[in-house]
Structure formats: structure tokens, C-alpha cells
Design a protein around this motif. Structure first.
Motif, mmCIF file in Angstrom:
data_model
loop_
_atom_site.group_PDB
_atom_site.id
_atom_site.type_symbol
_atom_site.label_atom_id
_atom_site.label_comp_id
_atom_site.label_asym_id
_atom_site.label_seq_id
_atom_site.Cartn_x
_atom_site.Cartn_y
_atom_site.Cartn_z
ATOM 1 N N UNK A 132 20.474 4.627 27.251
ATOM 2 C CA UNK A 132 20.706 2.781 27.602
ATOM 3 C C UNK A 132 19.872 2.747 28.847
ATOM 4 N N UNK A 143 26.367 0.736 33.688
ATOM 5 C CA UNK A 143 25.924 -0.127 31.995
ATOM 6 C C UNK A 143 27.669 0.015 31.769
ATOM 7 N N UNK A 144 27.967 -0.508 31.358
ATOM 8 C CA UNK A 144 29.635 -1.141 30.893
ATOM 9 C C UNK A 144 29.690 -0.712 29.134
ATOM 10 N N UNK A 145 30.115 -0.340 28.174
ATOM 11 C CA UNK A 145 29.726 -0.919 27.026
ATOM 12 C C UNK A 145 31.471 -1.114 26.846
ATOM 13 N N UNK A 146 32.485 -2.423 26.137
ATOM 14 C CA UNK A 146 33.439 -2.707 25.886
ATOM 15 C C UNK A 146 33.040 -3.522 24.478
#
Lengths: 171, 329, 735
Positions: free
Chosen positions: B319, B229-232
């Protein structure tokens, strides 16, 4: 040591900082003798006079300089000209076929997929590979895999529409 | 860009010898970090040894691991079917990194060696940068820091290691094979990078002339699943603010075994062993997920611009754990 | 202006493809960066690394020994220039490199000229500069407040009384960060002198302003300066001003007697060609229980540079959008040691609208009233509330109603956080928008030839808005020709003078100049008619051109081929010169209305990780007469993307101690990418505006106005959290 820098001629002090590049650009053989620092983007624009490929950032962050090397889309601003020695390069000038424009070129005009036109060569070259990569199956895929090409005029929706159009036509 | 000599050897031994012989020489692979740094004037080698024609490209699939040639591009590795099946989070991390154009250029070996994106490091007109020039200070700490690290850093340097794919790779304990002036050796990725708080100017354990030739990636055992999961801020084409690579094996509604690494937070790709230990053999429990994340982030060093990352990293991990355990609930 | 309404409708309005499209999709359109002249040298700008002080020493002797280096210019050897002349919205901020004084970090202090760009760049990197630094003024709190020429204070009624009388009151502070225009085309030029004659290929948005500036500052006749801009890679305002780089290139070329090419780098685009300055807005709005506004107060400040003020316009829309008896606006700026500001797409309006339309949403919430209903209740549609005079047109209500219908606004549950999809919070928000009318002077010449073709000529620019195409379409209609028979030549300052592309003013200005030119062309053709011609004795407005003939307007069968008219006087062409003839506003008894809009947005927010995605946008615009549906839609789409960027990403950061741009690359300064943008529904409503014959309004900027507020209002609806500081980033959105 085997290198491609050393050629038959004896290297002078100046020659040590130049490199001979034998490549094929848009189907035609090309030979460049350039400063080793020369990027592919600079060689195309300044040495070969193919100014269709654009410099938008020179830092690998905008996609305007996208060309194909051996059929894959790459950023010509972060590749040295020396690195395409023996390889095939295609630029926007070589996108059209002998029979006329590439379907993407027509679709971009039909859908008004550009405004100032500066990012357009990069968008087109990127999109041509996108189709080959099989990544135009959905709008979400087109958007994701075209996100390496900034369009500051904001023509994204029309770029997607143009690519979708061509993808459907070639299914 | 400073003028440089350019060589393009065709054998690994030649390449290693060429760099080893010249203290001002360096290898050049995909160029996506290096050419950029040379233009910025941050990196000024006198000689570039272009390794892109060395026979180090390709993926060998073995029963328990992948042997990946160091010059294999990110796109090539992502396209490997075994990666999709047995190393899902590696594939996801690859495809969430950079753009297709960059992934066609960037090699997997080069990706591990990418330099920090810190704008103070990359601007030679900024004099205070301990990473660039030892004992000069750190401009980022006192100025604008958002894309910076909070783990493995201190007031001397908050440089982030921005790789995505290195995050799952460290989770599965991949290793690199290195050819160097003193011969060949294997280095586990867990011992490959040097944290900024252990010495800001040293980024990894490689010496001059050392060349990564191969990355060996253990396959996840059958029955494991994994995800990244990558949050940006942007939806695409941006480095991570935070990311979480999780691989786990469920045992009924219990977490049997688990591997976790975090991205966007560390001066090195961050293996989250504390969290793994807290979660191994436990029931799916969102509260415990958050506690595990807090345990990892407990040692965070923050500046005003990066303070939010502590909470965001905890949430990102939670998450991802929720997503990956949901099917079991 | 001629009283006769032109016959438009065969081509005008049609969504024909861009006439310059084939050049743009083949890479053959020449931008200034593509120009190469024989003997051309390459120049690179060196910029200061301190924000305030003076350059005490630049040692150039070592640089001159480097391979290929031809010259290094500093304030010590750069030619003396005259002071910049005033030009409309495009003046040069300063004469560069006249002394060693430094007023911002990143200011031009030297120019290195070499045979190749690589050599010049490397020499520039090695330059050693010694400064005498002075304490910079970087903190707005330490600066003196000044007024801005374009943003006078306004006041009507009694705002304190309106505040006291209100049943419901909202008041808050809203901020917007510095944004950088960042057209994708790097700006730069090629300058070449021949004696006192200068030719320059540049990326300016206004050829004539650059010509005037160069002529005055170099002390040469304006007739000898020629500016070429057939294409430019966007501008969004960054191409309006005559920035120092142009003067530096021209000066270097003159000194060296060789053509000089000077291209900026992307990091320099953050420092040397302007930006939208950051702003702060204190807003108070009061209303009666039924939603009737009783007062609006809008106090705004923005940052300026030491030598060059901001454009302002932060409060320009506030007195005009809503009926409200008590309105006050106060606008100030603070001069700091920061880079030069300029206009950026919807300057001022984009920021002021963010504040006012967010405050209106807050008011609606406090009133328990639907935000759309609050707008409909208060919008000023008939009369301009600031002057009491009727608008020349105003379809803002229609914008709201059509947008609401298309969006499905009636299905909105008004309660915050009431709409969910799994982990996602869904929010619907809206905002209204206005953009001032602006119509600078333009001239055009229309020429017809014996072969039946025609040419239009004007020194205008096409920054991607479609000037080439819309003027071709308009002229085709005016002359009764097919667009392929009309050749529109622009981007050359030797052509009849034109306004810049800017302020959404060119389409109106130039279209009316062309209408006027065709009227004069008709007069010129009538002048050729012999005494026995059936057209003899008619006036210019009694005739029209159709299919290569001059015809009686009221009986098109009475016609004389233009070829015959020309041949009768041994001519090969005839021309008409025209210009914008703005009506006398007082005599017209109306207020020139700008464009209007209503924006409706759906967002989806993952509150755990603060992830926001814009999922739907409906953008309805009153743009007056639309000259090309396809290209006009593109303007709205593009501006919407700009609005999404303003709302969520764009934020030029500055190091607090030095004034250095902290994120001056496309990797660090985020603009919206393709994946950030949903399918946007862009619709036009309204009628041709009655202020000018062409009936157009500017639509290049209005599409951006209101997007940020609509997104922010949707965020509130989704989450119950009110965000008042742009951009709305993850750290603000984690719940």
C-alpha cells in the motif's frame, strides 16, 4: 561532581534517598524534600496537596496526569519530581486566571465535555497546550492531538466541540 | 519502585563517569520507558544519573545531514522544517508515535533505546523471559502474542522493537555518536541493535556507561520523496501492528532508487534490503511490490497470535509503495 | 404512588449545565483517591501468581524491617470476617484472606501497609510467597454448566415447529470477549475507625450496600458505618460490588488503629473489580418468505469465577423485542479459576444484542429484504410478546423511522461491496436495541427552609451520569424554585437510603422518590396551616409549592409563604420523606417497559490493510421523559463510544495455562480514543413512560446496545464478509 542532590547539609543514609526540589507551581515558588522515587504526580498530589491532577494509570497510557512543565504538556506520572527542579509547573488548579475561569473551563461546562470528571483536568491541560500548539484547526486535528487523553465516559465529541468553540473564539 | 540515588550532572563527561563507576547506575532521560519499567519492578537501578540537563538538545542543519542532540524531544524534531521537507517519513513516524505529552518528554536518543512492550517482559511475576533473565524461557511464545515480532526472532524470544521513528532512521542509515568510558565512537544504526534471535538478552551494542550524545540523520537527496504508513487497531495512540517507511526517487515511471524499512514486525527496526533490491530500477508494478514484501517476510517466525502480521506487513508495504508511486503513474 | 401527575416542564428537560461542573473543571471535586487524613497509612495489595491452590507460606519478617513498613497482613493475621450479606447487585464475592485458598490468578493474598505509597509498593514487590499449586480449571470445555439466577430458561410456542415451518433459516455462533470496565478513576478507599465506628471514602456506586456489607462483615452496628462518595471516577458496573479491597483496607485500619488508604493500580483494575465475562451465543432464526419470524432460539453461555457467578442476562432481551410465536432462550455459565465477573455497562444486553441483531441482518440478507424493513415488520410495539400485556411505552418503531430519516437509509444500495470511495469500501448497517426496565428502591428527603431555599438528600451516587443535576432540576420544578435555590446532597450513606447507580435504574427510582417526598413535604406544610388559613383542610395533592409559598394547585393565587407556615409553629424547616412506590404491575395492567433504540452506522474499510473507521453514527433512543437534554445526550454519546470500543478494540486476554491477565494495562487493552470517534448524532423520541409519575426510563446503558451489531452489519454491507466474533480487528478485516 556537580549534582543537585547534594545540598549544603551533610547527607545521612536516609538523606541519600531524598532530593530537594525547588520549583514554581502555578506561579508560586515551591520547595519539596521528597524520596528520590517520587514522581511529579505524587509530589503534586501528596506533597503539594494539589489533587486536581489525577492518576488514571500511572503508566503513561491515559493522560489523566497531564500538566504543563515550562509551558509544555507532559505526563506527570512518568516524570520524577526531581526533574522539575528549576522549572515551572502548571496544574489544573493554576489554569484559571485572576479574572476568572479559563475559556476552556467554561466551554467544557457549556458543552458537557465530561461526565465523571476524572479525566477532565488532564483533558483541560492538554487542550490548553493544543491551542497554543496551533493544532485546533480542524476537528480531525483536535481529535488526533487529543488522543493522548482517554475519556472512558466517552465525552469525546463534546470535548472536541468545546475546544473548537474556544479555538474559534481566539482566532 | 526500588529506592535509588539521584544525580544530575551538567557535563557529559561527568555523566559518563558517574555511570561507568557504578555497575548498578544508569542514565535517565525522558523517563517514558525507564520510569515505567522501574514502577513495574523490571528495572531496578541503584543510582540514576539524570542527563536531562546535559547540553545535548538541539538540531544542527548541515547541507547533507542533521545533527540531532540526543536529548532533542520527538516533538522538537518533528517541528524542524528541514525534517518536514527532506525527511518527510521521519516527521510522519514521529507524529504517529505515542501522544503529544509523551513526545514532549521522550528524547530521540531514548526512543532508540526503548525497551520492548512485551507484557511478559514487563511483568516480573512471569519467570520465563529470556530477555529479562537469560535461559529462563519465553512466556510470550506459548501465551498471548499479538504485539510481538516475527522477524529476527525465534522460539527463545519474540520481543518487538516498537519504535516508529527508528524505522525511517534505519532506512536513511542514520548513525549515533556515543560517548563512553573508552571514548567517543560512531555507530551506524544498521549495526546498533542486536536481533533477539542473535541473543535475546542483549538489545544493542552499547556497553555500560555508553551514552548516545547525537544522532546524525542523512537528508534524503533532492528529488526523493518519503512516507510512513502505520497500521494499528486504534486510529491513534497505539504502537504499530505493522508499518512501512519508504523513501524513493522516481526515474520517469521507473523506481530509480529506494529505501525501505518495516516496523511492528522485527525484534529490531527492520531494514528491508531484499525488497529494495527487487524494486530498484523496476517499473511500478503492484505484483512486484507484493513479491518484494513476501521476500522480506520469508524468514518470519510466527506463533498463532502473530501469524497475521506476515500478510499484513506485505500489504502495508504494498500500500505504501502504491501510494508513493501513484503520482508517477 | 400519588395519582396526581407532577407539574414538570420549567426546568425538567432543559439542557442546563451540570451543577457539579465547576468542581470538575477546577480539579476541586474530591474523589476517594484525593482523600488524605491525618496519620494515614498506605496499603498495597499483593496478588497471587497461580490460579488455584493454597498459600503455604508468606515470609513477612524481612518486609517488616524495610523502611516505613508498618504491617503485612496475610490470611494468617488478617481479622476474621463474617460472611458477606446479600445486597442487591452489589454483594461482596467473598470474605477475603480468611484462608490461604486461591481460586484465580491475581487474587488478593496479602496487604502491605507502610508510611508512604512508595514504601508499601516496594515492600509488596519484594514479598516472597510459597504456594501449593493445584491443577486449575481454565478450559470452559472441562467445566460444569450451571444456570444463573437472573437468567432462567424461557420458552413460548414450539421452536422446532417454527424452524420446520420457516422458508428461510439462519443459524450461527457468535462470541464476545472479556471486557474490563476500566473506569478512568482508579478504585480505592480510605478507611478510618473510631472504636466501632467506621468512616470510609470509597468509589462504590452504592453507598448503602457498602455500609451494610461492612457492618455485617465486621460485626458492628450499621448505624456506626458511614460511607462517603461525593464523586467517583466512573464505574460502568465496577463500583457495584463490595470488592475485597474495601474489606482489606477496613480490616487493616482497624487492626492498626490508623486511617488506611488503599488504591488499586491499573493492572489490578483488570483483576480485582470485575469485568464483563466472555460469552458464546448459538442463535437460530427462522422466517417466512415475507420476513415474518417463525422462531428464535438463543442459547448462550458465559464464564464465571469459582466463588462468584456472572450476572448473565445474555438472553434477557431476546423474548421481548420481536413478535414471534416460537421463542426459546437457554443460558448457562461455567465456573473456572478466573477472576470475579460483574456487570459492565449494559451487561448481557450488549452481548445478546450483538448475537441477535447480527443474526437478524443475516436473515435480512438471506431474505433479500432491507434490514430495516425486517425489523419494522417484526418489532413488538404494542404488547410484550412474552406476557401478552401492553407495554407502558414503546417507541422503537419511531426510533427506527427517525434514525433512518436522519441517516439517509433510503439511499442505501443493498448489495454488499456496492458503495466505494477510491480504495475504501463503504458500509451502512443498523440494529435495534432494547434495555430492560429496572427500578430498585430509593428514598429521599426534601427540606424547605424559611429563607426560601430547599435541600434534597439521598445516599445516591453520581457516577457521571448527572444525578446531581437532574434531581436538582426536578426538585426545582416540584417546588417552583430556581435550580440555584436547590441543594442536592448525595454520596453519603447517612442520608436517606438509595439504590446504587446501576442497571440504568437510579434516575427513575430517585426521581419518583423525590416526587413522593415533595408530596409528603406538602402534607407536612399543610399540617402547619392554622385553622383560619386559606389552605386549611386541603390534602397534600391539592397544593403545590411555588416560589417559596404553598399554593392551591387549582388556584395559585391562594398562597401562604412557607416562611409564615414555619414561623407559625416556631420551626426553621420542614421536610418530607419519600420513597419509590412501584405500582402493582398486575393492577396496572401493563408491563414496565425499558428503553429502546435504533442505531445506524457508516463504516469505511480499507480492505488491503484491514483498516476500519466508523465515520457516522445516528443513535435514536426512546428514553421516556428526558430530565436534561444535554446530559442525556452525553449518556448516549458516551455509551456509543463504549459500543465502538466493544466492537473494535476491547478484549481482555488471559494466558491459557495460568489464567493471568495478559494485557492488563491501558497500553495493551485498547479503549476508544478521541480519534476513533466520529461525530455522533444522538436523538431522543417517544413520550414520558406511563408506569411511574416521573415518566423516565434509564438511559445510561441503552446507548451501547446495538452499536457493535450495527458496525458489524455495516462491515458486511461494505465487504460481504460476515464477522461473528468481537472485537472486529484488522486480522479479520484484511480482504
Amino acid at each position: 561532581m556537580k549534582t543537585t542532590r547534594t545540598t549544603a547539609r551533610a547527607p545521612s543514609a536516609q538523606d541519600q534517598y531524598t532530593v530537594d526540589v525547588f520549583t514554581v507551581v502555578n506561579g508560586a515558588p515551591a520547595q519539596w524534600r521528597v524520596d528520590t522515587r517520587t514522581t511529579l504526580l505524587e509530589a503534586l498530589r501528596d506533597t503539594a496537596g494539589l489533587t486536581g491532577t489525577k492518576r488514571g494509570c500511572d503508566q503513561g497510557a491515559c493522560g489523566a496526569c497531564t500538566v504543563h512543565v515550562d509551558g509544555q504538556r507532559v505526563l506527570s506520572c512518568l516524570m520524577l519530581a526531581a526533574q522539575v527542579d528549576g522549572r515551572q509547573v502548571t496544574t489544573v488548579e493554576g489554569l484559571a486566571g485572576e479574572l476568572g475561569p479559563h475559556p476552556l473551563q467554561e466551554a467544557f461546562m457549556r458543552h458537557d465535555a465530561f461526565q465523571c470528571g476524572f479525566c477532565t483536568p488532564g483533558q483541560l491541560m492538554s487542550a490548553a497546550c493544543l491551542l497554543r500548539e496551533g493544532r485546533a484547526g480542524s476537528d480531525a486535528d483536535i481529535r488526533e492531538y487529543m488522543s493522548g487523553n482517554l475519556c472512558r465516559c466517552g465525552a469525546y465529541d463534546n470535548i472536541v466541540a468545546a475546544i473548537r468553540d474556544v479555538a474559534k473564539g481566539t482566532d | 519502585m526500588r529506592a535509588f540515588l539521584y544525580d544530575r550532572p551538567t557535563a557529559v563527561g561527568e555523566a559518563v563517569a558517574a555511570v561507568a563507576a557504578d555497575p548498578q547506575a544508569a542514565f535517565l532521560a525522558g523517563g517514558t520507558t525507564q520510569v515505567d519499567l522501574m514502577k513495574d519492578g523490571v528495572w531496578t537501578p541503584d543510582r540514576l544519573v539524570d542527563i536531562t540537563r546535559l547540553p545535548l538538545r538541539g538540531i544542527l542543519v548541515e547541507s547533507q545531514q542533521l545533527k540531532v542532540g540526543a536529548l532533542t524531544t520527538m516533538e522538537q524534531l518533528a517541528a524542524e522544517p528541514v525534517v518536514e521537507q527532506r525527511l518527510t517519513f521521519v516527521r510522519e513516524a514521529l507524529l504517529l508515535g505515542a501522544s503529544v505529552q509523551l513526545r514532549n518528554m521522550a528524547t530521540i536518543g531514548g526512543n532508540l533505546l526503548q525497551r520492548t512492550r512485551c507484557r511478559y517482559f514487563r511483568d516480573p511475576t512471569v519467570s520465563a523471559c529470556n530477555r529479562r533473565s537469560p535461559d529462563s524461557g519465553c512466556a510470550a511464545v506459548d501465551n498471548v502474542a499479538r504485539m510481538h515480532a516475527v522477524l529476527g526472532v525465534d522460539e527463545r524470544c519474540i520481543a518487538l522493537h516498537a519504535s516508529d521513528v527508528a524505522v525511517p532512521l534505519i532506512a536513511v542509515e542514520a548513525s549515533v555518536l556515543v560517548d563512553g568510558p573508552s571514548g567517543q565512537r560512531r555507530i551506524p544504526l544498521t549495526e546498533f541493535w542486536v536481533r533477539a534471535d542473535e541473543g535475546p538478552s542483549i538489545e544493542n551494542v552499547l556497553g555500560h556507561g555508553d551514552l548516545i550524545t547525537e544522532i546524525d540523520i542523512p537528508l534524503l537527496p533532492q528529488g526523493w520523496r518519503s512516507g510512513y504508513l502505520k497500521v494499528r487497531d486504534r486510529a491513534s495512540y497505539e504502537f504499530a501492528l505493522t508499518s512501512a517507511a519508504v523513501a524513493l526517487q522516481m526515474d520517469g515511471d521507473m523506481i530509480g532508487d529506494i529505501r525501505i524499512a518495516l516496523g511492528g514486525v522485527g525484534s529490531v527496526p527492520w531494514r528491508a534490503r531484499e525488497a529494495e533490491e527487487m524494486l530498484r530500477g523496476t517499473h511500478v508494478d503492484p505484483v512486484r511490490f507484493e513479491q518484494a514484501g513476501r521476500a522480506v517476510m520469508a524468514s518470519a517466525f510466527t506463533v498463532p497470535g502473530t501469524a497475521f502480521k506476515v500478510d499484513l506487513a506485505v500489504r502495508t508495504l504494498s500500500r505504501q509503495l502504491l501510494t508513493m508511486t501513484e503520482a508517477s503513474r | 404512588m400519588t395519582a396526581t401527575k407532577p407539574d414538570l416542564g420549567t426546568w425538567v428537560g432543559k439542557g442546563i449545565d451540570r451543577v457539579d461542573g465547576p468542581h470538575k473543571v477546577t480539579g476541586s471535586a474530591p474523589y476517594s483517591s484525593d482523600i488524605a487524613l491525618p496519620g494515614m497509612l498506605h496499603a498495597v495489595v499483593v496478588t497471587s501468581t497461580i490460579p488455584a491452590g493454597t498459600v503455604t507460606k508468606i515470609d513477612t519478617s524481612a518486609l517488616l524491617t524495610l523502611p516505613g513498613v508498618r504491617a503485612v497482613f496475610t490470611h494468617e493475621n488478617f481479622p476474621r470476617l463474617n460472611a458477606p450479606p446479600p445486597v442487591l447487585f452489589g454483594e461482596a464475592p467473598v470474605a477475603p484472606m480468611q484462608d490461604g485458598r486461591i481460586t484465580f490468578h491475581g487474587q488478593e493474598i496479602a496487604v502491605v501497609v507502610a508510611d508512604t505509597p512508595q514504601e508499601a509498593t516496594e515492600a509488596a514487590r519484594l514479598i516472597e510467597v510459597t504456594y501449593a499449586a493445584e491443577p486449575p480449571l481454565l478450559d470452559p470445555a472441562g467445566g460444569r454448566l450451571e444456570t444463573l439466577a437472573l437468567s432462567p430458561d424461557t420458552s413460548r410456542g414450539d421452536t422446532e415447529a417454527g424452524w420446520a415451518a420457516a422458508d428461510v433459516r439462519v443459524g450461527a455462533t457468535y462470541t464476545t470477549p472479556e471486557n474490563t470496565n476500566n473506569p478512568l478513576g482508579l478504585m480505592g478507599c480510605v478507611a478510618a475507625w473510631d472504636g466501632d465506628h467506621l468512616e470510609i471514602h470509597d468509589s462504590t456506586q452504592g453507598t448503602n450496600a457498602l455500609r451494610t456489607t461492612l457492618a455485617v462483615m465486621f460485626g458492628v452496628p450499621e448505624s456506626g458505618v458511614r460511607v462517603h462518595v461525593p464523586y467517583l471516577g466512573g464505574g460502568f458496573g465496577a463500583g457495584l460490588n463490595q470488592w475485597p479491597y474495601k474489606l482489606l483496607a477496613a480490616g487493616a485500619a482497624r487492626e492498626l488503629g490508623r486511617p488506611v488508604k488503599l488504591m488499586l493500580t491499573r493492572p489490578q483494575m483488570f483483576k480485582l473489580v470485575g469485568h464483563r465475562p466472555s460469552s458464546e451465543h448459538q442463535v437460530r432464526i427462522g422466517a417466512a418468505r415475507d420476513g415474518t419470524l417463525t422462531m428464535i432460539e438463543h442459547r448462550a453461555t458465559c464464564l464465571s469465577s469459582i466463588d462468584f457467578p456472572a450476572v448473565g442476562l445474555l438472553t434477557s432481551g431476546t423474548p421481548h423485542l420481536y413478535q414471534c410465536p416460537n421463542v426459546a432462550t437457554v443460558e448457562r455459565t461455567v465456573r473456572l479459576n478466573r477472576r470475579y465477573p460483574t456487570s459492565m455497562r449494559a451487561p448481557g444486553e450488549a452481548e445478546g444484542n450483538w448475537a441477535i441483531e447480527t443474526a437478524m441482518d443475516e436473515l435480512a440478507h438471506e431474505l433479500g429484504m432491507d434490514p430495516l424493513e425486517l425489523r419494522l415488520h417484526n418489532l413488538a410495539t404494542e404488547l410484550d410478546p412474552a406476557t401478552g400485556k401492553p407495554w407502558s411505552s414503546n417507541a422503537v418503531i419511531e426510533c427506527c423511522r427517525v434514525g433512518a430519516e436522519l441517516f439517509g437509509w433510503s439511499r442505501r444500495d443493498p448489495r454488499p461491496s456496492s458503495m466505494r470511495e477510491g480504495d475504501l469500501l463503504i458500509g451502512w448497517g443498523m440494529a435495534t436495541a432494547g434495555f430492560f426496565a429496572y427500578m430498585p428502591m430509593s428514598q429521599a428527603r426534601v427540606t424547605v427552609y424559611a429563607d426560601g431555599t430547599a435541600a434534597v438528600r439521598s445516599a445516591a451516587t453520581d457516577i457521571g451520569t448527572g444525578t446531581y443535576t437532574i434531581i436538582t432540576q426536578l426538585t426545582a420544578d416540584l417546588l417552583g424554585l430556581h435550580p440555584q435555590q436547590v441543594d442536592f446532597q448525595l454520596g453519603d450513606s447517612d442520608l436517606p437510603a438509595s439504590a446504587h447507580s446501576g442497571g440504568s435504574g437510579l434516575a427513575s427510582s430517585l426521581s419518583n422518590a423525590v416526587i413522593d417526598a415533595v408530596s409528603h413535604l406538602q402534607g407536612a406544610l399543610l399540617d402547619l396551616a392554622a385553622e383560619d388559613s386559606p389552605l386549611h383542610g386541603l390534602g397534600p395533592d391539592d397544593v403545590v409549592c411555588r416560589d417559596g409559598a404553598l399554593c392551591r394547585r387549582d388556584d395559585l393565587s391562594v398562597r401562604v409563604p412557607i416562611a409564615d407556615l414555619l414561623a407559625g409553629q416556631s420551626l426553621v424547616e420542614a421536610s418530607g420523606d419519600g420513597r419509590l412506590r412501584p405500582p402493582d404491575a398486575a393492577a396496572a395492567g401493563m408491563v414496565h417497559a425499558g428503553a429502546y433504540g435504533a442505531r445506524f452506522v457508516e463504516v469505511a474499510i480499507d480492505p488491503m490493510i484491514g483498516r476500519l473507521r466508523v465515520r457516522r453514527v445516528v443513535s435514536v433512543t426512546d428514553g421516556g421523559r428526558i430530565l436534561n437534554q444535554k446530559l442525556a445526550r452525553s449518556q448516549i454519546l458516551g455509551a456509543t463510544v463504549g459500543g465502538i470500543g466493544q466492537a473494535l478494540f476491547e478484549d481482555t486476554l488471559t494466558d491459557p495455562g495460568t489464567g493471568r491477565v495478559a494485557n492488563g494495562t491501558f497500553g495493551d487493552y485498547l479503549v476508544a480514543v478521541n480519534a476513533d470517534v466520529p461525530e455522533i448524532e444522538a436523538v431522543f423520541v417517544g413520550e414520558p413512560d406511563r408506569y411511574t409519575p416521573s415518566g423516565t426510563k434509564g438511559i445510561g446503558e441503552i446507548g451501547l446496545v446495538g452499536i457493535a451489531a450495527a458496525i458489524g452489519n455495516a462491515v458486511f454491507h461494505a465487504t460481504g464478509r460476515r464477522l461473528r466474533d468481537l472485537p472486529m480487528t484488522i486480522d479479520q478485516l484484511m480482504m
